[in-house]
Design an enzyme around this catalytic site. Structure first.
Site, mmCIF file in Angstrom:
data_model
loop_
_atom_site.group_PDB
_atom_site.id
_atom_site.type_symbol
_atom_site.label_atom_id
_atom_site.label_comp_id
_atom_site.label_asym_id
_atom_site.label_seq_id
_atom_site.Cartn_x
_atom_site.Cartn_y
_atom_site.Cartn_z
ATOM 1 N N ARG A 1 17.207 31.758 -16.271
ATOM 2 C CA ARG A 1 16.043 31.838 -16.789
ATOM 3 C C ARG A 1 14.941 31.193 -15.845
ATOM 4 N NH1 ARG A 1 15.064 28.815 -22.396
ATOM 5 N NH2 ARG A 1 15.663 26.822 -21.226
ATOM 6 N N PRO A 2 13.846 32.014 -15.765
ATOM 7 C CA PRO A 2 12.910 31.451 -14.708
ATOM 8 C C PRO A 2 12.447 30.210 -14.973
ATOM 9 C CG PRO A 2 12.421 33.696 -15.178
ATOM 10 C CD PRO A 2 13.354 33.160 -16.024
ATOM 11 N N GLY A 3 12.175 29.193 -13.928
ATOM 12 C CA GLY A 3 11.934 27.801 -14.250
ATOM 13 C C GLY A 3 12.915 26.835 -14.556
ATOM 14 N N ASN B 1 15.429 27.469 -27.701
ATOM 15 C CA ASN B 1 16.303 26.464 -27.130
ATOM 16 C C ASN B 1 17.657 26.483 -27.609
ATOM 17 O OD1 ASN B 1 13.511 24.416 -28.360
ATOM 18 N ND2 ASN B 1 14.108 24.033 -26.282
ATOM 19 N N TYR C 1 2.804 23.794 -20.602
ATOM 20 C CA TYR C 1 3.218 22.603 -21.498
ATOM 21 C C TYR C 1 3.388 21.321 -20.800
ATOM 22 C CZ TYR C 1 6.568 20.005 -24.450
ATOM 23 O OH TYR C 1 7.253 18.810 -25.116
ATOM 24 N N LEU D 1 0.487 21.433 -40.184
ATOM 25 C CA LEU D 1 1.507 22.289 -40.643
ATOM 26 C C LEU D 1 1.565 23.739 -40.054
ATOM 27 C CD1 LEU D 1 1.709 21.632 -44.680
ATOM 28 C CD2 LEU D 1 2.844 20.529 -43.072
ATOM 29 N N SER D 2 1.081 23.415 -38.804
ATOM 30 C CA SER D 2 1.090 24.698 -37.995
ATOM 31 C C SER D 2 2.426 25.357 -37.616
ATOM 32 C CB SER D 2 0.219 24.444 -36.609
ATOM 33 O OG SER D 2 0.770 23.692 -35.944
ATOM 34 N N ASN D 3 3.273 24.463 -37.205
ATOM 35 C CA ASN D 3 4.693 24.569 -37.067
ATOM 36 C C ASN D 3 5.742 23.766 -37.884
ATOM 37 O OD1 ASN D 3 6.674 25.985 -35.295
ATOM 38 N ND2 ASN D 3 6.982 24.023 -34.143
ATOM 39 N N LYS E 1 1.450 17.514 -20.805
ATOM 40 C CA LYS E 1 1.936 16.102 -21.130
ATOM 41 C C LYS E 1 1.752 15.176 -19.950
ATOM 42 C CE LYS E 1 4.360 17.002 -25.058
ATOM 43 N NZ LYS E 1 3.934 16.282 -26.207
ATOM 44 N N TYR F 1 11.304 12.348 -23.689
ATOM 45 C CA TYR F 1 12.568 12.565 -24.339
ATOM 46 C C TYR F 1 13.258 13.634 -23.509
ATOM 47 C CZ TYR F 1 9.327 12.038 -28.591
ATOM 48 O OH TYR F 1 8.617 11.473 -29.481
ATOM 49 N N SER G 1 7.940 13.996 -22.199
ATOM 50 C CA SER G 1 8.970 14.795 -22.035
ATOM 51 C C SER G 1 9.635 14.671 -20.735
ATOM 52 C CB SER G 1 8.535 16.304 -22.516
ATOM 53 O OG SER G 1 9.621 17.084 -21.868
HETATM 54 P P1 NAD Z 1 7.592 20.174 -34.159
HETATM 55 O O1 NAD Z 1 6.762 21.549 -33.651
HETATM 56 O O2 NAD Z 1 8.539 20.288 -34.859
HETATM 57 O O3 NAD Z 1 6.335 19.018 -34.508
HETATM 58 C C1 NAD Z 1 4.903 19.030 -34.327
HETATM 59 C C2 NAD Z 1 4.193 19.016 -35.253
HETATM 60 O O4 NAD Z 1 2.881 18.704 -34.900
HETATM 61 C C3 NAD Z 1 4.454 19.872 -36.349
HETATM 62 O O5 NAD Z 1 4.690 19.747 -37.482
HETATM 63 C C4 NAD Z 1 3.085 20.777 -36.222
HETATM 64 O O6 NAD Z 1 2.607 21.350 -37.454
HETATM 65 C C5 NAD Z 1 2.116 19.678 -35.696
HETATM 66 N N1 NAD Z 1 0.929 20.002 -35.134
HETATM 67 C C6 NAD Z 1 0.714 20.466 -34.042
HETATM 68 N N2 NAD Z 1 -0.489 20.857 -33.772
HETATM 69 C C7 NAD Z 1 -1.146 19.878 -34.418
HETATM 70 C C8 NAD Z 1 -2.658 19.682 -34.683
HETATM 71 N N3 NAD Z 1 -3.521 20.091 -34.072
HETATM 72 N N4 NAD Z 1 -2.969 18.829 -35.811
HETATM 73 C C9 NAD Z 1 -2.026 18.190 -36.883
HETATM 74 N N5 NAD Z 1 -0.511 18.682 -36.498
HETATM 75 C C10 NAD Z 1 -0.415 19.575 -35.520
HETATM 76 O O7 NAD Z 1 8.007 19.461 -32.510
HETATM 77 P P2 NAD Z 1 8.828 18.579 -32.227
HETATM 78 O O8 NAD Z 1 10.416 19.232 -31.453
HETATM 79 O O9 NAD Z 1 9.111 17.884 -33.333
HETATM 80 O O10 NAD Z 1 8.158 17.666 -31.102
HETATM 81 C C11 NAD Z 1 7.134 16.692 -31.576
HETATM 82 C C12 NAD Z 1 6.628 16.001 -30.059
HETATM 83 O O11 NAD Z 1 7.802 15.816 -29.051
HETATM 84 C C13 NAD Z 1 5.749 17.239 -29.399
HETATM 85 O O12 NAD Z 1 4.723 16.611 -28.766
HETATM 86 C C14 NAD Z 1 6.563 17.775 -28.377
HETATM 87 O O13 NAD Z 1 5.960 18.258 -27.368
HETATM 88 C C15 NAD Z 1 7.471 16.452 -27.960
HETATM 89 N N6 NAD Z 1 8.832 16.862 -27.415
HETATM 90 C C16 NAD Z 1 9.632 17.633 -27.989
HETATM 91 C C17 NAD Z 1 10.812 18.232 -27.544
HETATM 92 C C18 NAD Z 1 11.893 19.050 -28.150
HETATM 93 O O14 NAD Z 1 12.787 19.373 -27.427
HETATM 94 N N7 NAD Z 1 11.752 18.941 -29.400
HETATM 95 C C19 NAD Z 1 11.231 17.720 -26.324
HETATM 96 C C20 NAD Z 1 10.423 16.698 -25.464
HETATM 97 C C21 NAD Z 1 8.875 16.470 -26.023
HETATM 98 N N1 UDP Z 2 20.097 27.992 -22.403
HETATM 99 C C1 UDP Z 2 20.941 29.294 -22.520
HETATM 100 N N2 UDP Z 2 20.505 30.064 -23.518
HETATM 101 C C2 UDP Z 2 19.705 29.933 -24.255
HETATM 102 C C3 UDP Z 2 19.020 28.703 -24.357
HETATM 103 C C4 UDP Z 2 18.953 27.956 -23.548
HETATM 104 O O1 UDP Z 2 21.827 29.304 -21.669
HETATM 105 O O2 UDP Z 2 19.377 30.788 -25.491
HETATM 106 C C5 UDP Z 2 20.568 26.942 -21.464
HETATM 107 C C6 UDP Z 2 18.999 26.892 -20.450
HETATM 108 O O3 UDP Z 2 19.022 27.661 -19.466
HETATM 109 C C7 UDP Z 2 19.351 25.168 -19.985
HETATM 110 C C8 UDP Z 2 19.932 24.769 -21.388
HETATM 111 O O4 UDP Z 2 20.247 25.640 -22.071
HETATM 112 O O5 UDP Z 2 20.193 25.034 -19.043
HETATM 113 C C9 UDP Z 2 18.773 23.901 -22.250
HETATM 114 O O6 UDP Z 2 17.611 24.806 -22.610
HETATM 115 P P1 UDP Z 2 16.668 24.425 -23.623
HETATM 116 O O7 UDP Z 2 15.692 25.912 -23.857
HETATM 117 O O8 UDP Z 2 17.277 24.131 -25.092
HETATM 118 O O9 UDP Z 2 15.824 23.130 -23.105
HETATM 119 P P2 UDP Z 2 15.404 22.742 -21.790
HETATM 120 O O10 UDP Z 2 16.241 21.814 -20.898
HETATM 121 O O11 UDP Z 2 14.861 23.941 -21.046
HETATM 122 O O12 UDP Z 2 14.060 22.113 -22.013
#
Ligand code: NAD
Ligand code: UDP
Length: 348
Positions: free
Chosen positions: A299-301, A203, A147, A32-34, A151, A181, A123
């Protein structure tokens, strides 16, 4: 039974719904950290089924061993991890420690228990700065931030497992599915579960919906001078319910007769790019709300454009996205407007 690490989070909670609806029993481990326990209550409310939930850290090998010894686990979906690019740049050690140690402890416990079916949350960030679009799974991999590197390191670690199986002539080999994803957005159509970011969202979609509801004054559009349809960044947005269904297909495949041989990566996206302004305008039009925005610096990156070739997931998992941009923006808004403070709200 499927062990879902990080199952209380955004993608995990939606995946639990789809797994339960497909007939799987689900066991969630999350610290439940996030996230919040409330998301699990809502999944139970939605499905009418109770979920075995353990509040605990995936880095705790003792907890994992107990879970594997006391539950008939067939496969694991490993969502648990930290996901903020900016935070990972500020605190890389924390990111490597959490994301990599979670996976190490998990695969050790799985190996000890003889459960070698794993779906890992990867990802599109592992493609780095794309040389060519659309992105296919065999393109070169690289990382542009800690990050993304976490991965990539985990993908590499997992690719070593079947090699060891071959050397050791393992009777029961690893089957690992890497799901890459693209940009998950949206929420369950019930409005009961959705994305609940802490603080100011990084995001795009949660920033748009918080601006629409008045929590943020104005959306900054990062860059208006990219070589794209309207100068703003292009991404492959995928509805979180489609993404969740992709996990069910991945588990079905792992547990089928002709499962995954070793490690296989799949892109989960729609295959179509949308610009920032296209998404903002769709949100405004479909929901009849205003979203004030201004074009600011890049945004950088960030890369100009990123979208998936999704043919491998279609051909080998039998999965493809079904929901379009209207569903994404309508469902995001329903979740946001019914839960302005996320899970800390009392349901209306
Ligand atoms: P989220 O933060 O909502 O879910 C991640 C969950 O993992 C949270 O409930 C958090 O409490 C739990 N967690 C974190 N560290 C933990 C630990 N050490 N032990 C137990 N629980 C832990 O994020 P999400 O958007 O649901 O993403 C899920 C996964 O998908 C992540 O690995 C993320 O990197 C990956 N991912 C997400 C996105 C996105 O845009 N949301 C994109 C690509 C990949
Ligand atoms: N973006 C934006 N304003 C914001 C957040 C994101 O214009 O406040 C843009 C970002 O530059 C990218 C797209 O929205 O072109 C998606 O960004 P997001 O951070 O959601 O996902 P990313 O593709 O970076 O993982």
């Amino acid at each position: 039974m499927i062990l879902v690490t990080g199952g209380a989070g955004y993608i995990g909670s939606h995946t639990c719904v789809e797994l339960i609806e497909a007939g799987y029993d689900v066991l969630v481990l999350d610290n439940l950290s996030n996230s919040s326990r409330e998301s699990i209550h809502r999944v139970e409310q939605l499905t009418g089924k109770s979920i075995s939930f353990i509040e605990g850290d995936v880095r705790n090998g003792d907890i994992l061993n107990v879970l594997f010894n006391t539950h008939p686990i067939d496969a694991v979906i490993h969502f648990a991890g930290l996901k903020s690019v900016g935070e990972s740049c500020e605190n890389p050690i924390f990111y490597y420690e959490n994301n990599i140690e979670c996976t190490l402890k998990l695969i050790q416990a799985m190996q000890d228990a003889g459960v070698k079916n794993l779906v890992f949350s990867s990802s599109a960030t592992v493609y780095g700065d794309p040389q060519r679009l659309p992105l296919t799974e065999d393109m070169p991999l690289s990382a542009t931030n800690p990050y993304g590197r976490s991965k990539l390191i985990i993908e590499d670690m997992l690719r070593d497992l079947p090699n060891a199986d071959r050397l050791n002539q393992a009777a029961q080999p690893w089957s690992v599915t890497l799901l890459r994803y693209f940009n998950p957005v949206g929420a369950h159509k019930s409005g009961l579960i959705g994305e609940d970011p802490n603080g100011i969202p990084n995001n795009l979609m949660p920033f748009i919906s918080q601006t629409a509801i008045g929590k943020r004054e104005c959306l900054s559009v990062f860059g208006g001078d990219y070589d794209t349809v309207d100068g703003t960044g292009v991404r492959d947005y995928i509805h979180v319910v489609d993404l969740a269904k992709g996990h069910v297909k991945a588990v079905d495949k792992l547990l089928s007769e002709n499962g995954i041989d070793g490690v296989q990566a799949f892109n989960l996206g729609t295959g179509h790019g949308l610009s920032v302004l296209e998404l903002v305008n769709a949100f405004k039009d479909c929901n009849q709300v205003d979203v004030p925005y201004q074009i600011s610096g890049r945004r950088p990156g960030d890369v100009a454009a990123c979208y998936a070739d999704v043919s491998r997931a279609r051909d080998e998992l039998g999965w493809q996205a079904e929901l379009g941009v209207r569903d994404m923006v309508k469902d995001s808004w329903r979740w946001q407007s019914r839960n302005p403070e996320g899970y800390s709200d009392i349901m209306m």
